[in-house]
Structures are given as structure tokens and as C-alpha cells.
Design a protein around this motif. Structure first.
Motif, PDB file in Angstrom:
ATOM      1  N   MET A 187      55.218   0.972  35.545  1.00  0.00           N
ATOM      2  CA  MET A 187      53.921   0.844  36.210  1.00  0.00           C
ATOM      3  C   MET A 187      53.706  -0.594  36.648  1.00  0.00           C
ATOM      4  SD  MET A 187      51.111   2.305  37.233  1.00  0.00           S
ATOM      5  CE  MET A 187      50.264   1.253  38.399  1.00  0.00           C
TER       6      MET A 187
ATOM      7  N   TRP B 268      53.031  -1.837  40.423  1.00  0.00           N
ATOM      8  CA  TRP B 268      51.849  -2.645  40.759  1.00  0.00           C
ATOM      9  C   TRP B 268      52.272  -3.930  41.461  1.00  0.00           C
ATOM     10  CZ3 TRP B 268      50.100  -7.533  39.781  1.00  0.00           C
ATOM     11  CH2 TRP B 268      48.760  -7.784  40.064  1.00  0.00           C
TER      12      TRP B 268
ATOM     13  N   THR C 114      53.077  -3.238  45.072  1.00  0.00           N
ATOM     14  CA  THR C 114      51.879  -3.069  45.903  1.00  0.00           C
ATOM     15  C   THR C 114      51.200  -4.415  46.137  1.00  0.00           C
ATOM     16  OG1 THR C 114      50.450  -2.592  43.985  1.00  0.00           O
ATOM     17  CG2 THR C 114      51.509  -0.724  45.072  1.00  0.00           C
ATOM     18  N   LEU C 115      51.268  -5.302  45.154  1.00  0.00           N
ATOM     19  CA  LEU C 115      50.697  -6.639  45.324  1.00  0.00           C
ATOM     20  C   LEU C 115      51.438  -7.403  46.424  1.00  0.00           C
ATOM     21  CD1 LEU C 115      48.801  -8.929  44.476  1.00  0.00           C
ATOM     22  CD2 LEU C 115      50.470  -9.550  42.718  1.00  0.00           C
TER      23      LEU C 115
ATOM     24  N   MET D 152      44.047  -2.059  46.633  1.00  0.00           N
ATOM     25  CA  MET D 152      44.411  -2.778  45.410  1.00  0.00           C
ATOM     26  C   MET D 152      43.459  -2.445  44.263  1.00  0.00           C
ATOM     27  SD  MET D 152      47.188  -4.152  46.075  1.00  0.00           S
ATOM     28  CE  MET D 152      47.351  -4.943  44.475  1.00  0.00           C
TER      29      MET D 152
ATOM     30  N   VAL E 207      44.689   0.927  42.927  1.00  0.00           N
ATOM     31  CA  VAL E 207      45.888   0.775  42.102  1.00  0.00           C
ATOM     32  C   VAL E 207      45.525   0.179  40.750  1.00  0.00           C
ATOM     33  CG1 VAL E 207      48.137  -0.339  41.923  1.00  0.00           C
ATOM     34  CG2 VAL E 207      47.393   0.588  44.102  1.00  0.00           C
ATOM     35  N   LEU E 208      44.596  -0.776  40.742  1.00  0.00           N
ATOM     36  CA  LEU E 208      44.126  -1.345  39.479  1.00  0.00           C
ATOM     37  C   LEU E 208      43.522  -0.264  38.586  1.00  0.00           C
ATOM     38  CD1 LEU E 208      43.479  -3.876  37.742  1.00  0.00           C
ATOM     39  CD2 LEU E 208      41.297  -4.009  38.964  1.00  0.00           C
TER      40      LEU E 208
ATOM     41  N   TRP F 268      44.222   3.019  38.675  1.00  0.00           N
ATOM     42  CA  TRP F 268      45.316   3.871  38.184  1.00  0.00           C
ATOM     43  C   TRP F 268      46.040   3.197  37.015  1.00  0.00           C
ATOM     44  CZ3 TRP F 268      47.665   4.556  43.734  1.00  0.00           C
ATOM     45  CH2 TRP F 268      46.861   5.447  44.459  1.00  0.00           C
ATOM     46  N   ALA F 269      46.331   1.909  37.181  1.00  0.00           N
ATOM     47  CA  ALA F 269      47.025   1.188  36.117  1.00  0.00           C
ATOM     48  C   ALA F 269      46.193   1.161  34.847  1.00  0.00           C
ATOM     49  CB  ALA F 269      47.339  -0.237  36.578  1.00  0.00           C
TER      50      ALA F 269
ATOM     51  N   THR G 177      48.223  -6.385  35.033  1.00  0.00           N
ATOM     52  CA  THR G 177      47.183  -5.547  35.601  1.00  0.00           C
ATOM     53  C   THR G 177      45.834  -6.175  35.347  1.00  0.00           C
ATOM     54  OG1 THR G 177      48.536  -3.635  35.150  1.00  0.00           O
ATOM     55  CG2 THR G 177      46.215  -3.254  35.583  1.00  0.00           C
TER      56      THR G 177
END
Length: 470
Positions: A93, A97, A100-101, A124, A127-128, A130-131, A470
Motif C-alpha cells: 500500500m 501511495w 500516486t504521489l 490524493m 487515496v489518503l 483508502w490508505a 500515509t
């Protein structure tokens, strides 16, 4: 009372067990957060959001972001553990991440429209969130019982959505468009009932029937797992969600849902005893018979979804998406144009893998696939080696749910739909949690395993940090 190596007690602040990153000292614990998150995600209409955050501002996604910060704070403030376990899902994960960053940095450093920049910012944040859910589940659930508590709420919330969908199908009324919650606004027009070949297509509390159908097939194996193994509850409470979810799948009139259901059965049924499989086949035949009698023409319509696929506009559009995607990939093949920046007004790809490679490049696609494969491998191994029947059953159910989501990602933009995307990352976190909890249990039965485990150095933190925090 201080926590021991056995316990799940959360009464002492920041004193984790050797294998658990403490996510807070007192109740509510990580499982409580996940249960609330599941209710917000699955019961509230998916299009209700906090207006300033737009599509990233659903209550569930905001809670996921809070979970990410909670995990990070607890991770850094926790006392150093005695034993460090391998956490491959969390690491995967972190790598995703980070990819994506990088795509975000690429997006904001190129000439970009304001609407795309806003979409990249929202991406973003999503995604944060989800993480946060994955990490809170993977590192924060403290006991097997608390994991089951999370499963019960996920299954119950999906069953509520299934009942709403069945009501939509039979009445042709959305209902969810009448729900008003102070502070929340509709991100777009709420449409709970669509149409296909003369039938209403139910969407439940989801944004679209495809999302609804995929969600149902993802959660169905968990509902079956609880029905067969959660002996603390009566048969009606255990089996009612299975019936509701199973009955709602046909009314979505979704090819993705039908394919997902077939995949779930292929994964789950071979692991059952022969007698149970016989009853499952009887139940399937009875279910199809009930649909045939109760809704004349529905089975024929479902069949034509596949026999007439060569002339189906939605299927043809998916085929056309490959050429369009390749054109965009050629502009930046490694890191893409930025996560979330390929807007629907450009083209609806209806394929998450194509969308991922367009937005995050080949690197992003590779890390996303690595995340799915890592979790699947961990779960498959648990399904083969764990001594407890219930643990093996849960591992197989998670494999089935992940397989359904992975297959559906090739037929629609899965990460663009909050309920499917949220449950996907929850399932990934549950795989990590089950792996950790069963490893802890094995270590307690075999003290030499603890003695042989690597110990962290003076500068180490509890468990390996994901690549990119994250």
C-alpha cells in the motif's frame, strides 16, 4: 490494566502488544472506527458529501482520512515493540501511495487546467482515505473477535442496501433521493433506479447499478462465511443477509455482477465439503427458479446481456477505450498525467486498469497490481495453512471478494465508485489483520517462534513503514 502479549486490552495509552501498532488507548478502538466507517459508506447514499470537499468529501472518506492521521500518530508515538512482524500488504500500500504521489507531482508541475488540478487534489485525499482504512484495519484490529465485529457491520450494511435495491426494483422509485442530512449535499443528481430492456435497474445506496452489483458480489462471500461460522447468532440473523444480497444481485442487471458472482462461486465452492456443495447447488437452482417465477423475462434479459454483447453499445465503448487510453499513455508512459485528472468529460474508459495506467503510468499500474496480488497471495496461503476452520473460511472469502473486485475493475472504473473502492481497501486491510492476528496466535502457541523473530534496532518504529508515509 496493562496490555499483555496475549491481550487486546486498550486501557493503557500507547503500550502496544509486540505485534500491534496501538491506535489509541481507550475505546473506541480501531474496530469501532471501521464499523462506523462501514455504516457511513454502505448505508448513507453514496452521493451525499460535504460540499467544500466535493467527491472526496463523503462522511466515510473523511473518516478514512482521520483514520490515516490516527494511524500515523499512533505509529510514531507507540513504544518500541519486542517483535516485528512482516507486513507485506501495508508495504505494498505504501508503494502504491508513493506512485500516486509521484503522479500528483507530475500533474502539478505540467501545464494544467484548474479543474484538473482540483481533481488531482481530491484524488490524493481519496487515496489518503483508502490508505487510512487499510492501515487502521491491518495494524489496529486487536483480536479475532473484533475483526468479526467489523465483518458483521459490513455484511449488515450491505444487506440494508440490498433491501433498498429490491424495493427500488419492485416499485420503480429511488427513495434515496428523499434522504436529507444537515451538512451534507448531493454531489450530483441522485438516481436510484435506471432502466435496461424494460426493467428497472436498482442501485441501492450506490451511485450506479454496476457499483451496486459489484459491491453485492464482493460482500456475498463474507456473508456466507458468517452464516456458516458465526454460531453466536441464530440462523435467521446469519442467513438473512445472504438471502437479501443474493436476491438483489439479479435486479442490478449488471454483467459485472454476474461475472463476479460466478467468480465468487468458483473460488468458494471447491473449499466446501461435498455435502455443503450439494446444498449450494440446490440453492442456486432454487434461486434461479424463484427469479424465473417471480419476475418473468428477467432471466432472458440477463442471458441477452452476454449473447448480444457484440452489438451492445456499452460493450463496444469499452473496446474503443483501449485505443484512446494508449494515446494518452504515450504522452507520459511512466508516471501518467496525475491520479484523478482523467475527467469523465474526456472519455469514460469503463476499465480501471486503463484508467490507472493513464493517470499514474506503468509504474502506478504495476504498484496497484502488486498490491492486489500481494494481498491475494497472503490470503491464499492462509486459506491453505491456518489450523482453524473459521480462519481458513475467512481467508478464502476475502480471496473471493478481492477476485470479484479485481475482475470488475476490468469492466468499470472501480476506484471512481466510493463503495466498491472503499470495500476493496478494507478487504486488503482485513487480509493484513487476519495474517497478523493468526501469526500472533501461532507465536503464542510456539514461544520459539517469538524468540527467533527479528527484533528492531534502536531507531526502528513498530513495524516496517510504508514507502512514503500515509
Amino acid at each position: 490494566m496493562n496490555r499483555t502479549a496475549r491481550g487486546a486490552d486498550l486501557s493503557t495509552p500507547f503500550e502496544p502488544t509486540p505485534d500491534v501498532v496501538d491506535l489509541g488507548a481507550r475505546r473506541p478502538d480501531a474496530a469501532s472506527l471501521l464499523r462506523l466507517w462501514a455504516v457511513l459508506l454502505l448505508v448513507l447514499p453514496a452521493k451525499l458529501v460535504l460540499a467544500p470537499l466535493g467527491s472526496a468529501g463523503s462522511p466515510a472518506q473523511v473518516l478514512g482520512m482521520a483514520g490515516a492521521f490516527w494511524w500515523a500518530a499512533s505509529h510514531f508515538l507507540a513504544r518500541l515493540p519486542q517483535v516485528r512482524l512482516r507486513r507485506p500488504v501495508q508495504l505494498a500500500m505504501g508503494v502504491f501511495w508513493f506512485a500516486t504521489l509521484v503522479s500528483y507531482i507530475v500533474a502539478v508541475t505540467r501545464p494544467i487546467e484548474g479543474v484538473e488540478l482540483s481533481a488531482a487534489d481530491r484524488g490524493m485525499l481519496v487515496v489518503l482515505s483508502w490508505a487510512g482504512i487499510l492501515l487502521v484495519a491491518g495494524d489496529g484490529i486487536t483480536t479475532r473477535e473484533r475483526l468479526d465485529d467489523v465483518l458483521r457491520v459490513v455484511v449488515a450494511g450491505t444487506a440494508v442496501g440490498a433491501l433498498v435495491g429490491l424495493l427500488q426494483f419492485t416499485t420503480g422509485t429511488a427513495f434515496v433521493d428523499r434522504i436529507v442530512i444537515p451538512g451534507l449535499t448531493q454531489n450530483s443528481a441522485v438516481t436510484g433506479v435506471f432502466a435496461r430492456n424494460g426493467f428497472s435497474r436498482a442501485a441501492g445506496t450506490s451511485t450506479h447499478p454496476i457499483e451496486f452489483g459489484v459491491l453485492l458480489t464482493m460482500v456475498l462471500p463474507l456473508a456466507l462465511h458468517l452464516a456458516l461460522n458465526d454460531r453466536r447468532r441464530g440462523p435467521v440473523r446469519r442467513w438473512f443477509p445472504v438471502v437479501a444480497i443474493g436476491a438483489a444481485i439479479p435486479v442490478t442487471l449488471s454483467r459485472s455482477a454476474i461475472l463476479g458472482l460466478a467468480l465468487v462461486l468458483v473460488v468458494v465452492l471447491p473449499t466446501w465439503p461435498k455435502e455443503r456443495r450439494r446444498w449450494a447447488y440446490v440453492a442456486l437452482v432454487a434461486g434461479f427458479g424463484a427469479v424465473y417465477v417471480a419476475v418473468p423475462g428477467l432471466l432472458g434479459t440477463m442471458t441477452r446481456l452476454f449473447t448480444g454483447i457484440s452489438s451492445d453499445n456499452s460493450a463496444l465503448s469499452r473496446v474503443d477505450s483501449y485505443g484512446i487510453a494508449l494515446q494518452y499513455v504515450g504522452l507520459d508512459p511512466l508516471f501518467g498525467r496525475g491520479f484523478g485528472t482523467f475527467l469523465p468529460r474526456y472519455h469514460i474508459l469503463d476499465n480501471q486498469y486503463l484508467g490507472t495506467v493513464v493517470e499514474t503510468g506503468l509504474v502506478g499500474l504495476a504498484t496497484f497490481l502488486a498490491l492486489l496480488v500481494t494481498a491475494a497471495v497472503v490470503a491464499v496461503r492462509m486459506g491453505r495453512r491456518l489450523p482453524a476452520v473459521a480462519d481458513r473460511s475467512l481467508a478464502v472469502s476475502l480471496v473471493a471478494g478481492l477476485a470479484s473486485a479485481a475482475a470488475a475493475a476490468a469492466t468499470f472504473d472501480a476506484l471512481g465508485f466510493p463503495q466498491v473502492a472503499g470495500c476493496l481497501f478494507l478487504f486488503l486491510g482485513l487480509v493484513a489483520a487476519l495474517s497478523r492476528l493468526t501469526t500472533q496466535a501461532g507465536a503464542r502457541r510456539d514461544p520459539t517462534a517469538v524468540a527467533a523473530a527479528p527484533t528492531p534496532g534502536a531507531g526502528d518504529l513498530p513495524g516496517p513503514l510504508p514507502a512514503g508515509r500515509t
